[in-house]
Design a protein around this motif. Structure first.
Motif, PDB file in Angstrom:
ATOM      1  N   ALA A  12       0.826  -1.214   0.000  1.00 44.97           N
ATOM      2  CA  ALA A  12       0.000   0.000   0.000  1.00 44.97           C
ATOM      3  C   ALA A  12       0.857   1.260   0.000  1.00 44.97           C
ATOM      4  O   ALA A  12       0.439   2.288  -0.538  1.00 44.97           O
ATOM      5  CB  ALA A  12      -0.937   0.000   1.206  1.00 44.97           C
ATOM      6  N   LYS A  13       2.052   1.192   0.581  1.00 48.95           N
ATOM      7  CA  LYS A  13       2.937   2.365   0.611  1.00 48.95           C
ATOM      8  C   LYS A  13       3.312   2.833  -0.793  1.00 48.95           C
ATOM      9  O   LYS A  13       3.699   3.979  -0.979  1.00 48.95           O
ATOM     10  CB  LYS A  13       4.195   2.084   1.424  1.00 48.95           C
ATOM     11  N   LYS A  14       3.172   1.970  -1.773  1.00 48.44           N
ATOM     12  CA  LYS A  14       3.497   2.313  -3.157  1.00 48.44           C
ATOM     13  C   LYS A  14       2.363   3.077  -3.837  1.00 48.44           C
ATOM     14  O   LYS A  14       2.551   3.661  -4.895  1.00 48.44           O
ATOM     15  CB  LYS A  14       3.804   1.042  -3.953  1.00 48.44           C
ATOM     16  N   LEU A  15       1.180   3.044  -3.226  1.00 51.09           N
ATOM     17  CA  LEU A  15       0.004   3.685  -3.824  1.00 51.09           C
ATOM     18  C   LEU A  15       0.043   5.195  -3.621  1.00 51.09           C
ATOM     19  O   LEU A  15       0.658   5.693  -2.672  1.00 51.09           O
ATOM     20  CB  LEU A  15      -1.273   3.127  -3.180  1.00 51.09           C
ATOM     21  N   PRO A  16      -0.666   5.947  -4.469  1.00 50.18           N
ATOM     22  CA  PRO A  16      -0.793   7.391  -4.251  1.00 50.18           C
ATOM     23  C   PRO A  16      -1.563   7.662  -2.953  1.00 50.18           C
ATOM     24  O   PRO A  16      -2.314   6.807  -2.461  1.00 50.18           O
ATOM     25  CB  PRO A  16      -1.601   7.879  -5.460  1.00 50.18           C
ATOM     26  N   TRP A  17      -1.384   8.863  -2.407  1.00 49.98           N
ATOM     27  CA  TRP A  17      -2.027   9.227  -1.143  1.00 49.98           C
ATOM     28  C   TRP A  17      -3.536   8.976  -1.171  1.00 49.98           C
ATOM     29  O   TRP A  17      -4.099   8.451  -0.209  1.00 49.98           O
ATOM     30  CB  TRP A  17      -1.780  10.690  -0.796  1.00 49.98           C
ATOM     31  N   GLU A  18      -4.211   9.375  -2.239  1.00 51.08           N
ATOM     32  CA  GLU A  18      -5.667   9.229  -2.308  1.00 51.08           C
ATOM     33  C   GLU A  18      -6.089   7.771  -2.149  1.00 51.08           C
ATOM     34  O   GLU A  18      -7.059   7.473  -1.455  1.00 51.08           O
ATOM     35  CB  GLU A  18      -6.230   9.774  -3.632  1.00 51.08           C
ATOM     36  N   ASP A  19      -5.339   6.883  -2.795  1.00 56.08           N
ATOM     37  CA  ASP A  19      -5.665   5.464  -2.734  1.00 56.08           C
ATOM     38  C   ASP A  19      -5.374   4.880  -1.348  1.00 56.08           C
ATOM     39  O   ASP A  19      -6.135   4.058  -0.844  1.00 56.08           O
ATOM     40  CB  ASP A  19      -4.896   4.684  -3.800  1.00 56.08           C
ATOM     41  N   ARG A  20      -4.291   5.311  -0.752  1.00 55.45           N
ATOM     42  CA  ARG A  20      -3.954   4.818   0.589  1.00 55.45           C
ATOM     43  C   ARG A  20      -4.975   5.309   1.614  1.00 55.45           C
ATOM     44  O   ARG A  20      -5.430   4.554   2.467  1.00 55.45           O
ATOM     45  CB  ARG A  20      -2.564   5.305   0.999  1.00 55.45           C
ATOM     46  N   LEU A  21      -5.314   6.579   1.534  1.00 53.40           N
ATOM     47  CA  LEU A  21      -6.231   7.165   2.514  1.00 53.40           C
ATOM     48  C   LEU A  21      -7.669   6.699   2.323  1.00 53.40           C
ATOM     49  O   LEU A  21      -8.476   6.788   3.243  1.00 53.40           O
ATOM     50  CB  LEU A  21      -6.154   8.694   2.461  1.00 53.40           C
ATOM     51  N   GLY A  22      -7.986   6.193   1.145  1.00 55.37           N
ATOM     52  CA  GLY A  22      -9.333   5.702   0.870  1.00 55.37           C
ATOM     53  C   GLY A  22      -9.396   4.184   0.751  1.00 55.37           C
ATOM     54  O   GLY A  22     -10.414   3.643   0.322  1.00 55.37           O
ATOM     55  N   HIS A  23      -8.341   3.528   1.123  1.00 55.76           N
ATOM     56  CA  HIS A  23      -8.242   2.068   0.989  1.00 55.76           C
ATOM     57  C   HIS A  23      -9.341   1.368   1.784  1.00 55.76           C
ATOM     58  O   HIS A  23      -9.796   1.872   2.816  1.00 55.76           O
ATOM     59  CB  HIS A  23      -6.861   1.610   1.482  1.00 55.76           C
ATOM     60  N   LYS A  24      -9.761   0.197   1.327  1.00 53.10           N
ATOM     61  CA  LYS A  24     -10.822  -0.539   2.029  1.00 53.10           C
ATOM     62  C   LYS A  24     -10.353  -1.102   3.357  1.00 53.10           C
ATOM     63  O   LYS A  24     -11.155  -1.331   4.259  1.00 53.10           O
ATOM     64  CB  LYS A  24     -11.390  -1.650   1.148  1.00 53.10           C
ATOM     65  N   ASN A  25      -9.050  -1.322   3.523  1.00 51.45           N
ATOM     66  CA  ASN A  25      -8.504  -1.858   4.765  1.00 51.45           C
ATOM     67  C   ASN A  25      -8.186  -0.711   5.728  1.00 51.45           C
ATOM     68  O   ASN A  25      -7.408   0.183   5.405  1.00 51.45           O
ATOM     69  CB  ASN A  25      -7.246  -2.674   4.473  1.00 51.45           C
ATOM     70  N   TRP A  26      -8.749  -0.756   6.917  1.00 54.77           N
ATOM     71  CA  TRP A  26      -8.567   0.334   7.873  1.00 54.77           C
ATOM     72  C   TRP A  26      -7.115   0.473   8.327  1.00 54.77           C
ATOM     73  O   TRP A  26      -6.667   1.576   8.640  1.00 54.77           O
ATOM     74  CB  TRP A  26      -9.504   0.166   9.080  1.00 54.77           C
ATOM     75  N   LYS A  27      -6.380  -0.623   8.344  1.00 57.52           N
ATOM     76  CA  LYS A  27      -4.972  -0.550   8.765  1.00 57.52           C
ATOM     77  C   LYS A  27      -4.153   0.253   7.759  1.00 57.52           C
ATOM     78  O   LYS A  27      -3.254   1.001   8.139  1.00 57.52           O
ATOM     79  CB  LYS A  27      -4.391  -1.954   8.933  1.00 57.52           C
TER      80      LYS A  27
END
Length: 171
Positions: A12-27
């Motif tokens: 997930a660290k490789k994803l853009p901020w928007e994708d990380r902050l909106g990810h389905k996994n709360w962790k």
């Protein structure tokens, strides 16, 4: 933490901020907010271009349905507001509305952080937005949301009065 969780967080660290902050996994969302706060804490120039990249993210992050993630989002917002200058005011309306709608009825720490964020918006000269948001908040049908709104208005007034007093006495 399981190996699977560690792998997910690493990927997930490789994803853009928007994708990380909106990810389905709360962790993932939680860690993204921690990372965002860390980046904002490291910014020393209020004209840093990263601040313009981050400002729009907070409308959704502070409204997260997961309470611990929401609290980390408020931490990131506070770090952002401490690093920013009055240019950040362009994000104030939607972020303040989201805070009032989702954070003033939360846990005590969440409410305290929401109030701190409101006071930082005032310091950044987003007073009109703050007052509009507080007007809506004190009309809330849920009394649990009204008390923190009134409290933060008093805190802002107290702070303004102290600043005025110091300015007028010259000390």
């Amino acid at each position: 933490m399981s190996a699977e969780d560690e792998k997910l967080l690493k990927e997930a660290k490789k994803l853009p901020w928007e994708d990380r902050l909106g990810h389905k996994n709360w962790k993932v969302r939680n860690e993204a907010n921690v990372d965002l706060a860390s980046v904002c804490d490291s910014i020393t120039d209020p004209k840093d271009s990263r601040l313009r990249d981050f400002g729009h993210l907070f409308r959704k992050t502070v409204a997260d349905s997961n309470a611990p993630v929401q609290e980390k989002a408020l931490d990131a917002l506070i770090a952002f507001l401490r690093a920013a200058d009055s240019d950040a005011g362009r994000y104030a309306k939607e972020v303040c509305d989201a805070i009032a709608a989702k954070c003033l009825t939360g846990r005590k720490n969440t409410v305290d952080k929401a109030q701190a964020a409101f006071l930082l918006w005032v310091e950044l000269e987003a007073v009109d937005v703050f007052l509009d948001t507080m007007e809506k908040a004190i009309k809330n049908k849920v009394a649990k949301a009204v008390v923190p709104a009134v409290d933060v208005m008093f805190q802002a007034l107290r702070s303004a009065f102290k600043s005025l007093l110091v300015f007028s006495t010259g000390s």
